[in-house]
Design an enzyme around this catalytic site. Sequence first.
Site, PDB file in Angstrom:
ATOM      1  N   GLY A 178       0.818  -1.220   0.000  1.00 38.34           N
ATOM      2  CA  GLY A 178       0.000   0.000   0.000  1.00 38.34           C
ATOM      3  C   GLY A 178       0.847   1.263   0.000  1.00 38.34           C
ATOM      4  O   GLY A 178       2.074   1.220   0.137  1.00 38.34           O
ATOM      5  N   THR A 179       0.182   2.406  -0.139  1.00 38.36           N
ATOM      6  CA  THR A 179       0.906   3.684  -0.191  1.00 38.36           C
ATOM      7  C   THR A 179       1.530   4.009   1.174  1.00 38.36           C
ATOM      8  O   THR A 179       0.999   3.635   2.217  1.00 38.36           O
ATOM      9  CB  THR A 179      -0.046   4.839  -0.581  1.00 38.36           C
ATOM     10  OG1 THR A 179      -1.223   4.738   0.206  1.00 38.36           O
ATOM     11  CG2 THR A 179      -0.417   4.770  -2.040  1.00 38.36           C
TER      12      THR A 179
END
Length: 254
Positions: A40-41
């Site tokens: 994920g970011t």
Amino acid sequence: FAFRHGLQKMAGGYDRAITVFSPDGHLFQVEYALEAVRKGTTTVGVRGKDSVVLAVEKRATPKLQDPRTIRKILTIDQGVALAFAGLNADARVLVNKTRVECQSYRLNVEDAPTVDYVARFVARTQQKYTHRGGVRPFGISTLIGGFDKDGKPSLFQTDPSGTHYAWQATAIGKNSKSVVDFLEKKYAEDLDAAATVRLALKGLLEVTEASGKNIEVVQISKDTIKWFTDDEIDPLVKELDDTAEKIAKLKEQA
């Protein structure tokens, strides 16, 4: 041979059954959910003297898409905000459950829920999805910022296994280890509001090429939740970004 073959088939099934431990004590589906978080970011949280800052790298949106529909930091309740790394759809479901719980708490207790209450609820909900058949774990980790019952800023992290921890500063998502190493070196007690924002942005800049358009920053203070605009973030990023200096140093060393 038949018995050994049967055992091998069973061993291959431990990662499919969410409620079954493998012989060496792993719940593979929970570990795979943590892997989704690592992809994920990058998300950074820093606790200061009188505020908490959450900063998130936003992926580039297609030209025709409305960027307001892509939010990586969400308001949970008055004075509590949540940032996440992982699957957007899972985050939406978990955040909606948490918002309803906060409203229910206000109705029953006639008081605002504290950030530690919210963190415990999020962790409890995530844990419920690790020991029931017919469900899968939430593929997100969260950073939750707000204030405790004594009015002091607090930062909590939850993950897919259902654990929750309090932090002074931490990061989740892609390259989070590099950011955490940086925060460990640079964090100081009692940071003022401006220094807290700068440290969170600097941590994010360690692993991303950032500008106002691909960073989302929120500062949670006692009375307000401030969302930084692109015009406010851009000058700070230009001031803090020392990528060019790093490249120059590497050339000198070479």
